[in-house]
Write a protein that holds these residues in place. Structure first.
Motif, PDB file in Angstrom:
ATOM      1  N   ALA A 100      -4.022 -11.826   3.610  1.00  0.00           N
ATOM      2  CA  ALA A 100      -5.476 -11.733   3.778  1.00  0.00           C
ATOM      3  C   ALA A 100      -5.933 -10.284   3.913  1.00  0.00           C
ATOM      4  O   ALA A 100      -6.898  -9.863   3.253  1.00  0.00           O
ATOM      5  CB  ALA A 100      -5.906 -12.542   5.002  1.00  0.00           C
ATOM      6  N   TYR A 101      -5.247  -9.517   4.740  1.00  0.00           N
ATOM      7  CA  TYR A 101      -5.650  -8.127   4.955  1.00  0.00           C
ATOM      8  C   TYR A 101      -5.392  -7.287   3.705  1.00  0.00           C
ATOM      9  O   TYR A 101      -6.187  -6.421   3.348  1.00  0.00           O
ATOM     10  CB  TYR A 101      -4.927  -7.553   6.170  1.00  0.00           C
ATOM     11  CG  TYR A 101      -5.545  -6.279   6.692  1.00  0.00           C
ATOM     12  CD1 TYR A 101      -6.870  -6.249   7.113  1.00  0.00           C
ATOM     13  CD2 TYR A 101      -4.799  -5.112   6.783  1.00  0.00           C
ATOM     14  CE1 TYR A 101      -7.439  -5.089   7.607  1.00  0.00           C
ATOM     15  CE2 TYR A 101      -5.365  -3.943   7.275  1.00  0.00           C
ATOM     16  CZ  TYR A 101      -6.675  -3.938   7.688  1.00  0.00           C
ATOM     17  OH  TYR A 101      -7.231  -2.786   8.164  1.00  0.00           O
ATOM     18  N   GLY A 102      -4.299  -7.576   3.021  1.00  0.00           N
ATOM     19  CA  GLY A 102      -4.016  -6.872   1.768  1.00  0.00           C
ATOM     20  C   GLY A 102      -5.087  -7.115   0.731  1.00  0.00           C
ATOM     21  O   GLY A 102      -5.526  -6.185   0.037  1.00  0.00           O
ATOM     22  N   LEU A 103      -5.560  -8.365   0.613  1.00  0.00           N
ATOM     23  CA  LEU A 103      -6.649  -8.683  -0.318  1.00  0.00           C
ATOM     24  C   LEU A 103      -7.932  -7.956   0.054  1.00  0.00           C
ATOM     25  O   LEU A 103      -8.643  -7.441  -0.805  1.00  0.00           O
ATOM     26  CB  LEU A 103      -6.894 -10.197  -0.349  1.00  0.00           C
ATOM     27  CG  LEU A 103      -5.865 -11.026  -1.106  1.00  0.00           C
ATOM     28  CD1 LEU A 103      -6.075 -12.513  -0.840  1.00  0.00           C
ATOM     29  CD2 LEU A 103      -5.914 -10.723  -2.599  1.00  0.00           C
ATOM     30  N   MET A 104      -8.219  -7.890   1.358  1.00  0.00           N
ATOM     31  CA  MET A 104      -9.416  -7.194   1.804  1.00  0.00           C
ATOM     32  C   MET A 104      -9.337  -5.692   1.492  1.00  0.00           C
ATOM     33  O   MET A 104     -10.288  -5.106   0.982  1.00  0.00           O
ATOM     34  CB  MET A 104      -9.625  -7.396   3.302  1.00  0.00           C
ATOM     35  CG  MET A 104     -10.931  -6.825   3.808  1.00  0.00           C
ATOM     36  SD  MET A 104     -11.019  -6.776   5.602  1.00  0.00           S
ATOM     37  CE  MET A 104      -9.982  -5.368   5.952  1.00  0.00           C
ATOM     38  N   LEU A 105      -8.200  -5.091   1.785  1.00  0.00           N
ATOM     39  CA  LEU A 105      -8.038  -3.661   1.490  1.00  0.00           C
ATOM     40  C   LEU A 105      -8.146  -3.391  -0.010  1.00  0.00           C
ATOM     41  O   LEU A 105      -8.756  -2.405  -0.423  1.00  0.00           O
ATOM     42  CB  LEU A 105      -6.695  -3.150   2.015  1.00  0.00           C
ATOM     43  CG  LEU A 105      -6.551  -3.009   3.525  1.00  0.00           C
ATOM     44  CD1 LEU A 105      -5.130  -2.574   3.872  1.00  0.00           C
ATOM     45  CD2 LEU A 105      -7.561  -2.017   4.084  1.00  0.00           C
ATOM     46  N   PRO A 114      -1.961  -1.715  -0.806  1.00  0.00           N
ATOM     47  CA  PRO A 114      -2.584  -2.473   0.284  1.00  0.00           C
ATOM     48  C   PRO A 114      -1.719  -3.588   0.868  1.00  0.00           C
ATOM     49  O   PRO A 114      -1.773  -3.823   2.080  1.00  0.00           O
ATOM     50  CB  PRO A 114      -3.858  -3.030  -0.348  1.00  0.00           C
ATOM     51  CG  PRO A 114      -3.651  -2.949  -1.812  1.00  0.00           C
ATOM     52  CD  PRO A 114      -2.727  -1.798  -2.049  1.00  0.00           C
ATOM     53  N   PHE A 115      -0.923  -4.283   0.044  1.00  0.00           N
ATOM     54  CA  PHE A 115      -0.126  -5.387   0.576  1.00  0.00           C
ATOM     55  C   PHE A 115       1.096  -4.881   1.345  1.00  0.00           C
ATOM     56  O   PHE A 115       1.462  -5.441   2.380  1.00  0.00           O
ATOM     57  CB  PHE A 115       0.272  -6.351  -0.545  1.00  0.00           C
ATOM     58  CG  PHE A 115      -0.914  -7.073  -1.112  1.00  0.00           C
ATOM     59  CD1 PHE A 115      -1.447  -8.181  -0.465  1.00  0.00           C
ATOM     60  CD2 PHE A 115      -1.532  -6.625  -2.264  1.00  0.00           C
ATOM     61  CE1 PHE A 115      -2.562  -8.834  -0.965  1.00  0.00           C
ATOM     62  CE2 PHE A 115      -2.649  -7.267  -2.782  1.00  0.00           C
ATOM     63  CZ  PHE A 115      -3.169  -8.370  -2.131  1.00  0.00           C
ATOM     64  N   ILE A 116       1.705  -3.830   0.856  1.00  0.00           N
ATOM     65  CA  ILE A 116       2.844  -3.247   1.565  1.00  0.00           C
ATOM     66  C   ILE A 116       2.371  -2.629   2.878  1.00  0.00           C
ATOM     67  O   ILE A 116       2.975  -2.822   3.941  1.00  0.00           O
ATOM     68  CB  ILE A 116       3.563  -2.212   0.680  1.00  0.00           C
ATOM     69  CG1 ILE A 116       4.155  -2.924  -0.543  1.00  0.00           C
ATOM     70  CG2 ILE A 116       4.652  -1.478   1.455  1.00  0.00           C
ATOM     71  CD1 ILE A 116       4.665  -1.990  -1.613  1.00  0.00           C
ATOM     72  N   ASP A 117       1.268  -1.899   2.815  1.00  0.00           N
ATOM     73  CA  ASP A 117       0.684  -1.300   4.008  1.00  0.00           C
ATOM     74  C   ASP A 117       0.310  -2.384   5.018  1.00  0.00           C
ATOM     75  O   ASP A 117       0.535  -2.245   6.228  1.00  0.00           O
ATOM     76  CB  ASP A 117      -0.544  -0.479   3.607  1.00  0.00           C
ATOM     77  CG  ASP A 117      -1.009   0.501   4.668  1.00  0.00           C
ATOM     78  OD1 ASP A 117      -0.218   0.841   5.574  1.00  0.00           O
ATOM     79  OD2 ASP A 117      -2.167   0.941   4.588  1.00  0.00           O
ATOM     80  N   SER A 118      -0.228  -3.500   4.522  1.00  0.00           N
ATOM     81  CA  SER A 118      -0.592  -4.613   5.402  1.00  0.00           C
ATOM     82  C   SER A 118       0.626  -5.260   6.034  1.00  0.00           C
ATOM     83  O   SER A 118       0.582  -5.672   7.197  1.00  0.00           O
ATOM     84  CB  SER A 118      -1.387  -5.658   4.628  1.00  0.00           C
ATOM     85  OG  SER A 118      -2.628  -5.124   4.236  1.00  0.00           O
ATOM     86  N   ALA A 119       1.729  -5.364   5.294  1.00  0.00           N
ATOM     87  CA  ALA A 119       2.964  -5.925   5.859  1.00  0.00           C
ATOM     88  C   ALA A 119       3.476  -5.057   7.005  1.00  0.00           C
ATOM     89  O   ALA A 119       3.919  -5.573   8.041  1.00  0.00           O
ATOM     90  CB  ALA A 119       4.030  -6.063   4.775  1.00  0.00           C
ATOM     91  N   VAL A 120       3.397  -3.734   6.830  1.00  0.00           N
ATOM     92  CA  VAL A 120       3.783  -2.830   7.920  1.00  0.00           C
ATOM     93  C   VAL A 120       2.910  -3.102   9.142  1.00  0.00           C
ATOM     94  O   VAL A 120       3.401  -3.207  10.267  1.00  0.00           O
ATOM     95  CB  VAL A 120       3.688  -1.350   7.475  1.00  0.00           C
ATOM     96  CG1 VAL A 120       3.840  -0.412   8.667  1.00  0.00           C
ATOM     97  CG2 VAL A 120       4.729  -1.043   6.411  1.00  0.00           C
TER      98      VAL A 120
END
Length: 195
Positions: A100-105, A114-120
């Motif tokens: 969800a956060y990766g999609l928003m970013l 964004p998805f890798i950063d969100s996983a961190v």
């Protein structure tokens, strides 16, 4: 060229992380200082999920500090394990929140990866919550976070930070065994599983 802020932030956080691995309560206040520095650094390279993560860490460092000092029936909080069910929902929520956060970013910012950063971000939150409760299970999550972080930071030119996260990976592995040994050596009541 490595920025002075990156050098200073990494020095402070390295001391904090090593102290956490050694089960030392002074890790927490040093963590506050280091997180403020990292928030400024990550903002400067458009890693906004990491900025949010540092703000989260600042708040949880204060809470963790209090819990470790006063959390075990008025005494120091003992090392324990989280329940399997609690770990299961934490992983599930972490994966859903990463997506969800990766999609928003991706949709609303110029965030890099964004998805890798969100996983961190999301799995650092899981690891931090476990660390605040002095749960042995924190260390496998920190291994995961550090594994993801090293190539992410290297790709943004934060080579010192990437190198230190590789060292943090080793620290997490050593800390896992150190905490397990301390937990086994503790009196029986400290071995109760909570969370």
């Amino acid at each position: 060229m490595t920025a002075p802020l990156e050098i200073a932030a990494n020095i402070v956080m390295t001391v904090s992380i090593v102290l956490a691995g050694r089960n030392n309560v002074h890790s927490w206040w040093l963590g506050v200082v280091g997180c403020v520095m990292f928030a400024a650094l990550f903002y400067s390279v458009n890693l906004y999920a990491d900025v949010a993560l540092q703000l989260f860490f600042i708040v949880t460092c204060f809470i963790g500090w209090l819990r470790w000092v006063r959390g075990g029936d008025g005494g120091a909080l003992p090392i324990s394990r989280a329940r399997l069910g609690a770990l299961g929902w934490m992983v599930g929520v972490g994966l859903a929140a990463t997506a969800a956060y990766g999609l928003m970013l991706q949709a609303y910012t110029n965030a890099y990866a964004p998805f890798i950063d969100s996983a961190v971000l999301m799995f650092s939150i899981v690891a931090q919550l476990l660390l605040m409760g002095r749960r042995l299970d924190t260390w496998p999550f920190w291994l995961l976070v550090n594994t993801i972080s090293v190539p992410l930071y290297a790709s943004r030119g934060l080579h010192l930070t990437a190198a230190l996260y590789a060292a943090y990976w080793l620290n997490a592995l050593v800390s896992w065994f150190f905490w397990r040994r301390q937990m086994r050596a503790a009196p029986a009541p400290a071995l109760q599983s909570q969370l």
